[in-house]
Structures are given as structure tokens and as C-alpha cells.
Design an enzyme around this catalytic site. Sequence first.
Site, PDB file in Angstrom:
ATOM      1  N   CYS A   1       1.013  -1.158   0.482  1.00 33.69           N
ATOM      2  CA  CYS A   1      -0.174  -0.076  -0.090  1.00 33.69           C
ATOM      3  C   CYS A   1       0.662   1.356  -0.230  1.00 33.69           C
ATOM      4  O   CYS A   1       1.079   1.945  -0.757  1.00 33.69           O
ATOM      5  CB  CYS A   1      -0.840  -0.184   1.177  1.00 33.69           C
TER       6      CYS A   1
ATOM      7  N   ARG B   1     -12.240   7.045  -1.309  1.00 37.31           N
ATOM      8  CA  ARG B   1     -11.589   6.558  -1.040  1.00 37.31           C
ATOM      9  C   ARG B   1     -11.682   4.877  -1.932  1.00 37.31           C
ATOM     10  O   ARG B   1     -12.732   4.300  -1.820  1.00 37.31           O
ATOM     11  CB  ARG B   1     -11.072   5.990   0.147  1.00 37.31           C
TER      12      ARG B   1
ATOM     13  N   HIS C   1      -3.866  -5.349   1.999  1.00 32.90           N
ATOM     14  CA  HIS C   1      -3.633  -5.522   3.795  1.00 32.90           C
ATOM     15  C   HIS C   1      -4.280  -6.954   4.045  1.00 32.90           C
ATOM     16  O   HIS C   1      -4.284  -7.493   3.364  1.00 32.90           O
ATOM     17  CB  HIS C   1      -3.816  -3.862   4.506  1.00 32.90           C
TER      18      HIS C   1
END
Length: 242
Positions: A97, A131, A198
Site C-alpha cells: 500500500c 477512497r 493489506h
Amino acid sequence: MADGVLRICSLYPDVMNIYADRGNLLVLERRAAWRDIEVQVTPAGFGDRIDPDAHDLFYLGGGQDRDQALCARDLVDTKRDALAAAAGRGALVLGICGGFQLLGHVYELGDEEIPGLGLVDLRTVRSDDDRLIGNVAIEVDLDGEGPRTLAGFENHGGRTHLGAGEQPLGRVLRGHGNDGRSGREGVRRDGVIGTYLHGPLLPKNTWFADWLIARATGLALSPLDDRMEAAAHASARRAAGV
Ligand code: GLN
């Protein structure tokens, strides 16, 4: 006497550790140790020089924009040449990320330009749109041995654009991926690998942890009792809808 040694350099472990990305290191450590492979983890923080030949895998986890900004200058000033040399000799460099974004040329945050390592040809632009958040699954084919699935969770404001000659790590099955549009996720150039996944990534995808250990050590790994790990992987896939 250990069967081999896995030497990991953990970059900014205290700062670049969002979503418990340190769990990735724990999985590498355990799964190597269970095969009698000795594991050496060397942290490298602000101002620390690193030896490109002293480690098999360089690891950079995710981080908030401000944490990335903190690390970026130090990465470029004190570690870029060594990481470029390590990547050049085929060592693994894994960025998650925020760490993935810093593998590229730049992370554009409004008027601010956060410099990256430039190990791969990509740039990331912070968007004011929503997002990109949610469970994600991608299809990867690491050695041309057929497709496999990585499942995880993504949460990023940045949109990452790969340069023309660059290949993604995988194809998006579910989720947003690099930019929410291209169907591409992550980047892979030889040993340099970046991904938005993640979870942490490796506890949910232990087959990929084993691929990393095998590639880093050159050892053929014995199988483990992976019932719990298989259940974790299946659960992550289900969450993503594959
Ligand atoms: N700060 C970056 C973004 O939002 C990366 C976030 C992360 O590592 N989860 O795009």
C-alpha cells in the site's frame, strides 16, 4: 544446524505498519522457522544505511499519507541506492500500500510531491474522490505456473498508474485495484513487488509467503499442516466474493 537463512530488512517497522502489516513479517518468520530456516530480521529506520547484499528480502509496509511523507525523504536520501542495487541483483523488495506507492517515482498529494524510490515506473496521485476501500481478490501468475488468487483488503486514497512497460502483480477479480478502473493491481518487476492488499496480506495468503521464502532462500520448502491457514484464505476469498 539450520537448513538455510532468510535475511529480512524491515524498513521503518514502527512507522509503516498500518493494518498490522507487521503480521506479514511474523508469517515469514514462522513459516521459515518451521522449515528449520534461520530468520534474521534487521530493522532499518531513519538515517540507517542499508547493505544491499546483506538481505534477501526488503519489506516496506503501509502508512498514512503523513507517515509516508516522513519516510520518503529518508528513503530517497539514505536508502535508495542500496535498494536499487539490491533489486538489480534480484533481491526481493516487497511494498504494501503506502510502501507500494513509494516504490514508484512520486506520490502527488495536491501541491505536495512525495518522492519515491523509482525502482519501478509508476506514479500515484491522491484523489479527492472516495477512497478505494473494501475486500479485494486478484489473480496472479508468478512464474507462469498457472493462476492463483491473493485475497485481502484495500484502503487507499491514491490512484496508482503504471508506466507503459510495467506489469501489474495481478488482475482484479473483485475490488478496486490500482486506480479503480484499469483492472490492474500492484506491480511486479522481477523481485520488486508492490500491492495494495493489506489484511495483513501473508496470513491470508500463506502460499504467497512460501513463494517469497522459496525465492529468497533458493530452498524447496517442505509442506506444513495448513488447515487453519487454508481456512483463513478461504474466508478472505469469501469476503471478497470469489
Ligand atoms: N496513504 C496512502 C493512501 O491513502 C496509503 C494508505 C495505506 O497504506 N493504507 O493512498
